[in-house]
Design an enzyme around this catalytic site. Sequence first.
Site, short mmCIF file in Angstrom:
data_model
loop_
_atom_site.label_atom_id
_atom_site.label_comp_id
_atom_site.label_asym_id
_atom_site.label_seq_id
_atom_site.Cartn_x
_atom_site.Cartn_y
_atom_site.Cartn_z
N HIS A 282 -9.43 -21.63 -25.44
CA HIS A 282 -9.33 -21.74 -23.84
C HIS A 282 -10.63 -21.24 -23.09
O HIS A 282 -10.93 -20.11 -23.00
CB HIS A 282 -8.25 -20.69 -23.33
CG HIS A 282 -6.90 -20.97 -23.88
ND1 HIS A 282 -6.17 -19.87 -24.29
CD2 HIS A 282 -5.97 -21.94 -24.46
CE1 HIS A 282 -4.79 -20.17 -24.93
NE2 HIS A 282 -4.95 -21.50 -24.74
N GLU A 375 0.06 -22.19 -13.02
CA GLU A 375 -0.15 -21.64 -11.74
C GLU A 375 -1.13 -22.38 -10.78
O GLU A 375 -2.04 -22.67 -11.31
CB GLU A 375 -0.50 -20.12 -11.90
CG GLU A 375 0.54 -19.31 -12.61
CD GLU A 375 0.19 -17.81 -12.80
OE1 GLU A 375 1.06 -16.97 -13.18
OE2 GLU A 375 -0.77 -17.37 -12.20
N TYR A 385 -4.76 -11.51 -11.12
CA TYR A 385 -3.63 -12.49 -11.24
C TYR A 385 -2.79 -12.66 -12.38
O TYR A 385 -2.08 -13.50 -12.63
CB TYR A 385 -4.52 -13.91 -11.17
CG TYR A 385 -4.99 -13.95 -9.69
CD1 TYR A 385 -4.18 -14.66 -8.60
CD2 TYR A 385 -6.35 -13.42 -9.38
CE1 TYR A 385 -4.78 -14.75 -7.44
CE2 TYR A 385 -6.78 -13.48 -8.05
CZ TYR A 385 -5.89 -14.18 -7.05
OH TYR A 385 -6.47 -14.15 -5.87
N TYR A 396 4.36 -20.00 -27.58
CA TYR A 396 4.92 -21.41 -28.01
C TYR A 396 6.05 -21.38 -29.04
O TYR A 396 6.71 -22.47 -29.32
CB TYR A 396 3.66 -22.17 -28.42
CG TYR A 396 2.80 -22.41 -27.32
CD1 TYR A 396 2.90 -23.69 -26.57
CD2 TYR A 396 1.44 -21.87 -27.12
CE1 TYR A 396 2.34 -24.09 -25.57
CE2 TYR A 396 0.78 -22.33 -26.09
CZ TYR A 396 1.01 -23.34 -25.34
OH TYR A 396 0.15 -23.72 -24.33
#
Length: 957
Positions: A282, A375, A385, A396
């Site tokens: 990511h 989101e 957040y 997953y």
Amino acid sequence: MRTRAEPAFRPARASGRLRRQPAGTPAHPVCAARGAGWLVLGIVLRLLAAAPVAAAEPDARALYRLHCGGCHGQALEGGLAEPLIKSDWRFGRDGFSVESNIRHGIPGTDMPGYLGELSNEEMAALVELIYSLQTEEVWIAKPLPPAVETEHYTLRVEYLATDELENPWGIEFTGPSEALISEDAGYLIRYRDGRVDPERITGLPPVDLATSTGGLMDIALDPDYAENGWVYAAISHSEDPNDRYARGLTRIIRGRVDGNRWRDTEYLFRLDPGYHLPDSKHWGGRLLFDRDGFLYFSIGDMSAAMNSQDPAMPSGKVFRIRPDGGIPDDNPFAGQDGALGAVFTLGNRNVQGMAQHPETGGIWAAEHGPRGGDELNLLVKGRNYGWPVVTFGVNYDGSVISDRTRADGIEPPVVEWTPALAVGPIEFVASPAFEQWRGNLLVGSLSFEELRRLELDGGRVTRQELLFKGHGRIRDIKTGPDGAIYLLLNNPGALVRLTAAETTNVTAIEHAALIPMTSRTPLVLEDHTLVVRDERIADICPSSPGCTPADARVVDGAGKFVIPALADMHNHFDGFAWDGTDASRIRMRDQNLRQYVMFGVATARDPSGGPLVLEARDAIERGELFGPRIFVSSPLMDGDPPLFPIPRTFTEPGEAADFVRRSAAEGYDLAKVYTTLSLKVFDAVMAAAAEVGLTVAAHVPIRVPLEHALERGLRSIEHLTGYDVACAAPHVKMEPVRQDIYQGWAWCSPEKVAELAALTAKYEVWNVPTLALWDSTVTEFDRPQRDAGEIGKYEHPTTPGGIEWLYTLYGPRERAGITGTRSVRLGLVKALHDAGAPLLVGTDISATGYTVHREMGLFVEAGLTPYQTLEAATSEAARYMDREGEFGVLATGARGDVLLLDANPLDDIGNARRIRGLMFRDRWWSKQAIDAELEAIQREYAEDEARLRELGIGPRP
């Protein structure tokens, strides 16, 4: 530098991106047979790598029959679940997504996961089987059509570049007709004057090529680009760009483009190797300059989730710097020991889209969740957040990441999407060319291949429209200098330009089979065109070029069937104040109305109305409220004691007659009488209704003999009431109390049923049997059974509690009697029809719209043909309301609310639910738009359920 096309094999990328196969590369035999690329090869090798060499191949067809066919159909044609022979891949078309859906299930749906039940080899075999049986190529998304219909505009679609692009990531316009495009393989492309320069812009620092989401990512131009030429870029840096397990981290650079070379590289954000992380997935990589000249950029959690909560670690954050890389003095962690001064917000799993609101200046960010829980956030300096302390998603493998979705000190998302869309770029609309969308937010997605339009009210999203789906992964969205909207697509790579034209009020559905519902026997007009103009059917003619008006939007109906939109002639959709506020009641009402239309219902009757329903009816007629056209009865009139608690009862004939007169003056369409009225009061109601021109719908009162009620001119009987009492009358006296009113069904012999049906036909009284209500309140009450079925998706979370309350009104003997006499009621419906007594489809049960299709199925189970059932759901509703020819038929001058179906409903009434699109009030709703609206309503139901739990009200028993 090694390019991505060179490795002989790399496992399928988690992003699902597909690369073209290099010339001369041998194709995997299974893939080559379908013209597929390397994607399935990657999946199969990854899944089978651990398998013993001698292991027998799984029997994919046997596995499918056992695990999949019961819901998806044995021929993949669909059934309880959607078909798997498809072009609309709602949950991802790529092999990784399909395998993941089998392995882990799909949150928010009834699709379970098979991890632990099926082996890797068996899941791989199912993936291969599903793809091998497709009737068309699925690996590459279909191109967008030349025009896309939306609520406000017809979008004209122009492909500007296709074959020249591989996996573009970001686009920035450098002039009126010139742009730079980043390719994830590590180079830039120049687009100018309508073409792509074949020479790549090279010379950027090496980028990671081995992990699933790395590479050259977003680019941005300096606010003073015209003077200084600075171009900014996010790159995934790896200590070994060809080793997926090497350590690395996102870097931010800037440089200048000189001809086809990148030069003057400066590193604006580059941390020491001690911050690097291995096996990263990511990277983030989105860039945004705000109007104050600060540069925002995102770095994902780099597969180290808890680092997202630590301001000393770079992963899982959004950063803010000056154009030269300096730290703004007002950054929340500027100058703090043990923190990175560039950090702007914490707890952001993997931000893939950022945009600044053109009016408020707020910075909005779109963020990938795990399995579920994407989101949309409004970023506030220094705020947290939540990732991974709170999340709406799960791992997953289905395991829990956090049992919390909210926590003190954590900013909640503006919107969360489950299932996850793989949300990507976002762009606020500020172009005068899209004036009706001004201030709206466009949201693209990767695996779902969607473009959505979000309407905002301050910091809230009030509505989402799915503009299109299934035409490629949307990687970037930008407004061009010309005011058009530009999209960068992957799978395949493309640059697309969208311009706007006002939506036309003329629609032509061409080459369809029309079922007009204008005759008592089935009629099908093959290869016809139906033209709708200004909400009315303007023409019906054999398909030919001269039939379609030049200004019409054209819908291809080849191989499909058109019927009039449906009617639900018994339901109550005004909602109730489930949290004690009028707002919740209005919200529930509006949810009911919207859901009706999405299931093809354009007309509805509420036979127990009130001021809120009258208000809704009139607001719909004025175009201020979205929903079907409504006919509304007066508030119901019952005796004392009433069957259910109501504010007012009627024991005096004069009082009841005055109430009917007032109801007519207030604009109600009909009157409604109920179970415990006396004979004198009933007669007074009927006389007053005739005087003021109102028809009367009835729960035939127990004290009023059925024949007397029929003679007095009832318009309709609801729920087959009165027939049970008439059957029981010679044998037992029934009282108007809940424990007695249904026991009479046991006395209904076939001869008595035929006699009563003939009597009903003599007086031409309609019946609204509401068979789905009978089933739902008794034979389908069991909560686990309801949860296992599809209906739970389409009902408000307060519904199960209401059904439980209704169910418990009757004792075991009464419940057994109702269940045991189900065949009697089905037989009565058939007898009524055979005798010539008219019938209407009505439901009186939750899941508005959905249950209309259940009711039609029960009509067929009772013995009616599909055509006779459609009559009860279309043309008979208009005849009942004295609006014959105005709706419920395909005829010139009738309302243009029609359904386009994938299959013939005369073969199977279930095909009436296979809605490919619908016309409602001059707007064409594609299946994608319908699905998106239903998903939006389901999200609202989830929000309401969360609110109920906050209030300590258990929404589910």
